[in-house]
Design a protein around this motif. Sequence first.
Motif, PDB file in Angstrom:
ATOM      1  N   HIS A 128       0.831  -1.203   0.000  1.00 31.71           N
ATOM      2  CA  HIS A 128       0.000   0.000   0.000  1.00 31.71           C
ATOM      3  C   HIS A 128       0.866   1.254   0.000  1.00 31.71           C
ATOM      4  CE1 HIS A 128      -3.592  -2.333   0.681  1.00 31.71           C
ATOM      5  NE2 HIS A 128      -2.974  -2.966   1.651  1.00 31.71           N
ATOM      6  N   PHE A 130       1.113   4.794   1.480  1.00 29.61           N
ATOM      7  CA  PHE A 130       0.517   5.453   2.653  1.00 29.61           C
ATOM      8  C   PHE A 130       1.446   6.536   3.168  1.00 29.61           C
ATOM      9  CE2 PHE A 130       3.445   2.473   4.529  1.00 29.61           C
ATOM     10  CZ  PHE A 130       3.937   3.135   5.638  1.00 29.61           C
ATOM     11  N   ARG A 150      -2.816   8.303   6.081  1.00 32.72           N
ATOM     12  CA  ARG A 150      -3.459   8.704   4.829  1.00 32.72           C
ATOM     13  C   ARG A 150      -3.227   7.613   3.780  1.00 32.72           C
ATOM     14  NH1 ARG A 150      -5.032  13.716   3.702  1.00 32.72           N
ATOM     15  NH2 ARG A 150      -3.822  14.532   5.438  1.00 32.72           N
ATOM     16  N   ASN A 151      -4.291   7.266   3.080  1.00 31.31           N
ATOM     17  CA  ASN A 151      -4.156   6.308   1.976  1.00 31.31           C
ATOM     18  C   ASN A 151      -3.758   7.074   0.719  1.00 31.31           C
ATOM     19  OD1 ASN A 151      -4.364   4.437  -0.030  1.00 31.31           O
ATOM     20  ND2 ASN A 151      -6.422   3.732   0.500  1.00 31.31           N
ATOM     21  N   LEU A 157      -7.180   0.526   1.776  1.00 35.16           N
ATOM     22  CA  LEU A 157      -6.244  -0.169   2.670  1.00 35.16           C
ATOM     23  C   LEU A 157      -6.911  -0.342   4.033  1.00 35.16           C
ATOM     24  CD1 LEU A 157      -4.889   1.888   4.925  1.00 35.16           C
ATOM     25  CD2 LEU A 157      -3.465   2.566   3.006  1.00 35.16           C
ATOM     26  N   PRO A 280      -9.061   5.261  -1.171  1.00 43.30           N
ATOM     27  CA  PRO A 280      -7.989   6.101  -1.714  1.00 43.30           C
ATOM     28  C   PRO A 280      -8.226   7.579  -1.390  1.00 43.30           C
ATOM     29  CG  PRO A 280      -8.655   4.470  -3.320  1.00 43.30           C
ATOM     30  CD  PRO A 280      -9.607   4.334  -2.172  1.00 43.30           C
ATOM     31  N   HIS A 283      -8.185   9.882   4.987  1.00 47.93           N
ATOM     32  CA  HIS A 283      -7.264   9.786   6.100  1.00 47.93           C
ATOM     33  C   HIS A 283      -8.010   9.525   7.399  1.00 47.93           C
ATOM     34  CE1 HIS A 283      -8.362  13.989   6.834  1.00 47.93           C
ATOM     35  NE2 HIS A 283      -7.885  13.823   8.057  1.00 47.93           N
TER      36      HIS A 283
END
Length: 296
Positions: A128, A130, A150-151, A157, A280, A283
């Motif tokens: 991921h 991140f 955060r993604n 994720l 996506p 956060h």
Amino acid sequence: MSDSAAQAAATASASTWQGLPAIALQLPGGDSALIALQGAQVLSWVAGGKQRLFLSPEAAHDGHTPIRGGIPVCFPQFNQRGPLVKHGFARTLAWSAQAQNAKQLADGGLELLLCLCDSEATRAVWPHAFEALLSVQLRPGALTVQLTVRNQGTQPLAFTAALHSYLHLPLAVEQMQLQGLDGLTFWDAVADTHPVQQGLLGFGPETDSVYPRPAQALQLQNTTGAPWLEIAQDALWSETVVWNPGPALCAQLADMQPQGYQQMLCVEAAAIDAPVVLAPGQHWQAAQYLRAAPGL
Ligand code: TA6
């Protein structure tokens, strides 16, 4: 505090702990904190002239083994609840931070931001993109630690996490108690049972329990009720973990002195029973708040 001390500025400076890079925060009134870049781990917090965090004298300091004490950041996995290394990789990796970027807060506090992003090494075990940010805020008598995740990727994720705070005890653990958990049904991981907490939580043999987040702040106090620390957490930390290894488990931990369990209690802000799922761009952000009582 003298007038000149009151007018002096809070400072952040590059430092070391056992040869590892760290950043020291200092308030004019005397409170201080030391944060290792490994794991963004707060190792020391002195408030009211007293050390409030436990750091084992036997803690590893090779730059990659987890450091026993302070406030380890468990991310993106708590304990062994998944395929990653125990408590995730965040506590073993170097985070980035610059002392000169520490921010003076309007209320006289000082904030340090530390950052960990995905890398080849993290993507190899957790695929991921991140960004994890840890904000450490030092104010007179108080320490706030806030985790933001955060993604940055294109897929959802999921993670579990905790601020695994090792609190230093001014008296032996048997002479301390935790107030504020009364009535909560918890998972006693030692006995693998789900009892209801009755009154104050005291300590003796191993304690390893997962409570739902209490609505009010917890108070760590001695057995006559004199306060030592207040502990609170944001609602997104949905659980509170209380851990003390007790004498038998402590004796098996290579990085603890045999009697070390008497000087510490972990009270952890955790998000573990249901993994946090981020789409996506989304956060997640939550803090743990520690407030020192004058002392025992
Ligand atoms: O948070 C409690 C816990 O998960 C315990 O089960 C115990 O294992 C502790 O953390 C310490 O873990 P560590 O990997 O740092 O030895």
